[in-house]
Design a protein around this motif. Structure first.
Motif, PDB file in Angstrom:
ATOM      1  N   MET A  29       0.856  -1.179   0.000  1.00 50.72           N
ATOM      2  CA  MET A  29       0.000   0.000   0.000  1.00 50.72           C
ATOM      3  C   MET A  29       0.891   1.226   0.000  1.00 50.72           C
ATOM      4  O   MET A  29       1.760   1.373   0.867  1.00 50.72           O
ATOM      5  N   GLY A  30       0.699   2.090  -0.995  1.00 52.34           N
ATOM      6  CA  GLY A  30       1.572   3.244  -1.125  1.00 52.34           C
ATOM      7  C   GLY A  30       2.998   2.786  -1.392  1.00 52.34           C
ATOM      8  O   GLY A  30       3.248   1.960  -2.270  1.00 52.34           O
ATOM      9  N   THR A  31       3.933   3.276  -0.607  1.00 57.37           N
ATOM     10  CA  THR A  31       5.340   2.893  -0.776  1.00 57.37           C
ATOM     11  C   THR A  31       5.729   1.702   0.101  1.00 57.37           C
ATOM     12  O   THR A  31       6.870   1.244   0.050  1.00 57.37           O
ATOM     13  N   ALA A  32       4.796   1.213   0.907  1.00 54.54           N
ATOM     14  CA  ALA A  32       5.099   0.126   1.847  1.00 54.54           C
ATOM     15  C   ALA A  32       4.709  -1.227   1.256  1.00 54.54           C
ATOM     16  O   ALA A  32       3.627  -1.377   0.677  1.00 54.54           O
ATOM     17  N   THR A  33       5.601  -2.188   1.406  1.00 52.21           N
ATOM     18  CA  THR A  33       5.331  -3.570   1.004  1.00 52.21           C
ATOM     19  C   THR A  33       5.807  -4.498   2.105  1.00 52.21           C
ATOM     20  O   THR A  33       6.925  -4.365   2.603  1.00 52.21           O
ATOM     21  N   LEU A  34       4.948  -5.438   2.489  1.00 51.92           N
ATOM     22  CA  LEU A  34       5.303  -6.453   3.475  1.00 51.92           C
ATOM     23  C   LEU A  34       5.370  -7.814   2.784  1.00 51.92           C
ATOM     24  O   LEU A  34       4.453  -8.191   2.048  1.00 51.92           O
ATOM     25  N   THR A  35       6.460  -8.532   3.013  1.00 54.00           N
ATOM     26  CA  THR A  35       6.533  -9.906   2.537  1.00 54.00           C
ATOM     27  C   THR A  35       5.621 -10.764   3.404  1.00 54.00           C
ATOM     28  O   THR A  35       5.100 -10.321   4.436  1.00 54.00           O
ATOM     29  N   TYR A  36       5.446 -12.010   3.003  1.00 47.97           N
ATOM     30  CA  TYR A  36       4.623 -12.917   3.805  1.00 47.97           C
ATOM     31  C   TYR A  36       5.206 -13.058   5.209  1.00 47.97           C
ATOM     32  O   TYR A  36       4.472 -13.079   6.207  1.00 47.97           O
ATOM     33  N   ARG A  37       6.520 -13.138   5.294  1.00 44.40           N
ATOM     34  CA  ARG A  37       7.163 -13.303   6.607  1.00 44.40           C
ATOM     35  C   ARG A  37       6.986 -12.048   7.460  1.00 44.40           C
ATOM     36  O   ARG A  37       6.666 -12.131   8.652  1.00 44.40           O
ATOM     37  N   GLU A  38       7.149 -10.870   6.850  1.00 38.63           N
ATOM     38  CA  GLU A  38       6.999  -9.615   7.587  1.00 38.63           C
ATOM     39  C   GLU A  38       5.544  -9.409   8.017  1.00 38.63           C
ATOM     40  O   GLU A  38       5.276  -8.953   9.136  1.00 38.63           O
ATOM     41  N   PHE A  39       4.620  -9.738   7.143  1.00 45.13           N
ATOM     42  CA  PHE A  39       3.205  -9.609   7.486  1.00 45.13           C
ATOM     43  C   PHE A  39       2.868 -10.528   8.657  1.00 45.13           C
ATOM     44  O   PHE A  39       2.175 -10.135   9.605  1.00 45.13           O
ATOM     45  N   ASN A  40       3.361 -11.745   8.612  1.00 47.92           N
ATOM     46  CA  ASN A  40       3.095 -12.707   9.688  1.00 47.92           C
ATOM     47  C   ASN A  40       3.674 -12.215  11.017  1.00 47.92           C
ATOM     48  O   ASN A  40       3.038 -12.364  12.077  1.00 47.92           O
ATOM     49  N   SER A  41       4.870 -11.605  10.985  1.00 45.86           N
ATOM     50  CA  SER A  41       5.465 -11.051  12.208  1.00 45.86           C
ATOM     51  C   SER A  41       4.598  -9.947  12.784  1.00 45.86           C
ATOM     52  O   SER A  41       4.421  -9.845  14.003  1.00 45.86           O
ATOM     53  N   ALA A  42       4.045  -9.102  11.902  1.00 49.92           N
ATOM     54  CA  ALA A  42       3.158  -8.028  12.352  1.00 49.92           C
ATOM     55  C   ALA A  42       1.887  -8.604  12.968  1.00 49.92           C
ATOM     56  O   ALA A  42       1.366  -8.081  13.958  1.00 49.92           O
ATOM     57  N   VAL A  43       1.363  -9.680  12.390  1.00 46.83           N
ATOM     58  CA  VAL A  43       0.168 -10.332  12.927  1.00 46.83           C
ATOM     59  C   VAL A  43       0.451 -10.894  14.316  1.00 46.83           C
ATOM     60  O   VAL A  43      -0.362 -10.741  15.241  1.00 46.83           O
ATOM     61  N   ILE A  44       1.605 -11.521  14.492  1.00 49.60           N
ATOM     62  CA  ILE A  44       1.962 -12.090  15.801  1.00 49.60           C
ATOM     63  C   ILE A  44       2.086 -10.978  16.841  1.00 49.60           C
ATOM     64  O   ILE A  44       1.580 -11.101  17.971  1.00 49.60           O
ATOM     65  N   ALA A  45       2.753  -9.873  16.476  1.00 43.47           N
ATOM     66  CA  ALA A  45       2.904  -8.755  17.416  1.00 43.47           C
ATOM     67  C   ALA A  45       1.557  -8.167  17.797  1.00 43.47           C
ATOM     68  O   ALA A  45       1.296  -7.865  18.972  1.00 43.47           O
ATOM     69  N   CYS A  46       0.689  -8.020  16.801  1.00 42.98           N
ATOM     70  CA  CYS A  46      -0.647  -7.451  17.049  1.00 42.98           C
ATOM     71  C   CYS A  46      -1.469  -8.377  17.934  1.00 42.98           C
ATOM     72  O   CYS A  46      -2.126  -7.933  18.880  1.00 42.98           O
ATOM     73  N   SER A  47      -1.444  -9.674  17.653  1.00 42.66           N
ATOM     74  CA  SER A  47      -2.239 -10.623  18.442  1.00 42.66           C
ATOM     75  C   SER A  47      -1.736 -10.702  19.885  1.00 42.66           C
ATOM     76  O   SER A  47      -2.535 -10.876  20.816  1.00 42.66           O
ATOM     77  N   THR A  48      -0.432 -10.539  20.065  1.00 49.38           N
ATOM     78  CA  THR A  48       0.125 -10.536  21.423  1.00 49.38           C
ATOM     79  C   THR A  48      -0.436  -9.380  22.239  1.00 49.38           C
ATOM     80  O   THR A  48      -0.803  -9.540  23.415  1.00 49.38           O
ATOM     81  N   GLN A  49      -0.516  -8.219  21.598  1.00 45.42           N
ATOM     82  CA  GLN A  49      -1.032  -7.049  22.309  1.00 45.42           C
ATOM     83  C   GLN A  49      -2.536  -7.141  22.520  1.00 45.42           C
ATOM     84  O   GLN A  49      -3.052  -6.708  23.561  1.00 45.42           O
ATOM     85  N   LEU A  50      -3.249  -7.717  21.571  1.00 54.43           N
ATOM     86  CA  LEU A  50      -4.682  -7.936  21.769  1.00 54.43           C
ATOM     87  C   LEU A  50      -4.918  -8.881  22.940  1.00 54.43           C
ATOM     88  O   LEU A  50      -5.806  -8.668  23.768  1.00 54.43           O
ATOM     89  N   SER A  51      -4.105  -9.924  22.996  1.00 50.20           N
ATOM     90  CA  SER A  51      -4.243 -10.890  24.073  1.00 50.20           C
ATOM     91  C   SER A  51      -3.963 -10.240  25.428  1.00 50.20           C
ATOM     92  O   SER A  51      -4.633 -10.523  26.428  1.00 50.20           O
TER      93      SER A  51
END
Length: 498
Positions: A29-51
């Motif tokens: 999106m825009g100038t930002a691109t996340l690989t599958y691995r980077e996206f998954n890391s962001a999901v793990i970080a987000c889920s940790t904080q939600l938990s």
């Protein structure tokens, strides 16, 4: 052929993609691109904080966020925790937002509503300055087995929450992939709101195929649409009819822009796509495969017409997906024979239920159980031919009885679209005044006027189908999903006729 879907959850699908294509780009999106691995890391970080906030399985997270990348990450994070995500477009009216807020009973609210003083913001990183709103005191309900709740656009009334189960989601993703065959080197455009299932599912389909999806919000329009498709090197382009019209118009006035596109396929759903627009697109882009589709939020997708079937089945929305059963029924629920017009009824593992005030419910006018099978009464009318292809005639409210004649407003709209100097068209019916009104958008470069429309239609329609009045607008009001907002259109027409 049947669909054998491995009923994995979204995060298991993402994990498989990481294992097979971790370094490949997943979301841009825009100038930002996340690989599958980077996206998954962001999901793990987000889920940790939600938990850490104490979210429990089945609780709802309401996402009202203009940042589509964050919304995508949060959706997978909720799925990882077995929470239910509810995505609502930030442009939603305050009245509709209040209704959804009351209806879905969220435990947390995230996004652009953080500035609302009615809620207490909870700061969560690394999601930027976007706040979390804790409303758990108002959320006593826990709904298990639901991945997300998708609210209908509400273009014809109050929006309805559709509870999507994991099994139904995985079933329909596999069935759609079986027809569309997304490739791992595809670049898929997601220029639609993620609150719209057609936009949201592009991310899920891309993950399933290990492909790359490009987000743009809001959707580019006019010349910017074609420019974006070129710039993003899009190979798969999902469009709603309003964006399809924009693209065809750009090709008409600037045929040279067709050159240099990387497109290999275009899909369309959301509203009926006129065959005239399909024919024009095929003429401008003969190498591109076109897939007209039919679906509803209540089951996502019903049918897809394959490119090689188009010429022999022009006007059809294709055969039902594998594992999907479709009947045409009369007003008493009796099945009709091929060629007879009636209501389309759908059954399959992807048929969902409505969500109302903290629980899933079945509206008897929409969902009915027959022989232990849940069936969706779509409210759409059409017929199935002897080869099993579905042809739509229109919604229930698009079929009227006037002066002893049964009239399809969709047929009149199709005739208006075929008029060479009309860019867009809709037909309104005022039963009290016994008046048919054709509302149109004329091509900007035409020298024709509204008075020429009746002359044109007189040559293609019977007299009882001709509108009594015509109104020209500069553009049509649209919902946040890009559909023609018929409620707003009718209000606009009534204002003009007072």
């Amino acid at each position: 052929m049947t669909v054998e879907a491995d009923r994995v959850c979204l995060t298991e699908s993402l994990g498989a993609a990481v294992a097979l294509a971790g370094a490949r780009p997943f979301v841009s999106m825009g100038t930002a691109t996340l690989t599958y691995r980077e996206f998954n890391s962001a999901v793990i970080a987000c889920s940790t904080q939600l938990s850490a906030l104490g979210l429990q399985a089945g609780e709802r997270v309401l996402i009202v966020n203009s940042a589509a990348m964050q919304t995508a990450i949060l959706s997978f994070a909720c799925a990882k925790l077995k929470c239910v995500f509810v995505i609502v477009d930030p442009g939603t009216s305050s009245a509709t937002m209040d209704y959804i807020l009351h209806d879905c009973c969220p435990a947390l609210i995230m996004g652009d509503m953080a500035a609302d003083p009615r809620y207490q913001a909870v700061n969560v990183h690394p999601l930027g300055t976007t706040g979390w709103l804790d409303t758990r005191r108002d959320s006593p309900y826990v709904q298990k087995g639901t991945v997300c709740i998708l609210y209908t656009s509400g273009s014809t009334g109050q929006p309805k929450g559709v509870a999507i189960s994991n099994s139904g989601l995985q079933f329909v993703l596999a069935a759609i992939q079986q027809r569309l065959s997304y490739l791992d080197d595809d670049v898929i455009a997601c220029y639609l709101p993620l609150s719209f299932d057609y936009g949201l599912y592009q991310i899920f389909l891309a993950c399933q195929a290990r492909a790359h999806v490009v987000l743009r919000s809001p959707a580019p329009t006019s010349a910017l649409l074609v420019r974006a498709i070129k710039q993003d090197r899009i190979t798969v382009l999902p469009l709603v009819p309003s964006l399809w019209e924009v693209m065809v118009y750009q090709f008409r006035i600037r045929p040279h822009v067709c050159a240099g596109l990387a497109l290999r396929s275009i899909t369309s759903t959301g509203q009926t796509l006129q065959t005239q627009l399909i024919d024009e697109m095929r003429g401008f882009l003969p190498h591109v495969e076109v897939f007209p589709m039919y679906g509803l939020t209540e089951c996502k997708r019903v049918s897809i017409l394959l490119p090689e079937e188009y010429l022999s089945k022009k006007g059809s929305v294709g055969r039902p997906l594998s594992g999907t059963h479709v009947w045409v029924c009369d007003e008493h629920g009796a099945s009709l024979i091929p060629g007879e017009i009636g209501e389309l009824v759908v059954a399959g593992d992807h048929v969902a239920s409505y969500w109302t005030s903290g629980k899933t419910v079945n509206d008897d006018d929409v969902f009915r159980t027959v022989d232990s099978q849940q069936r969706l009464h779509t409210g759409d009318y059409g017929y199935i031919d002897t080869d099993g292809f579905i042809f739509l005639v229109g919604r229930r409210d698009m079929l009227i009885k006037r002066r002893a004649y049964r009239i399809s407003l969709s047929e009149i709209e199709s005739s208006l679209y075929a008029c060479p100097f009309i860019k867009a068209a809709a037909v309104m019916w005022d039963a009290e005044k016994d008046m048919l009104v054709g509302v149109v958008v004329l091509h900007p470069l035409t020298d024709k006027r509204v008075e020429h429309i009746h002359e044109y239609l007189s040559g293609v329609l019977e007299a009882h189908k001709l509108p009594d009045q015509y109104i020209a607008l500069e553009s049509f009001p649209l919902t946040t999903n890009g559909k023609v907002n018929r409620t707003a259109l009718k209000e606009l027409w009534l204002t003009r006729t007072q």
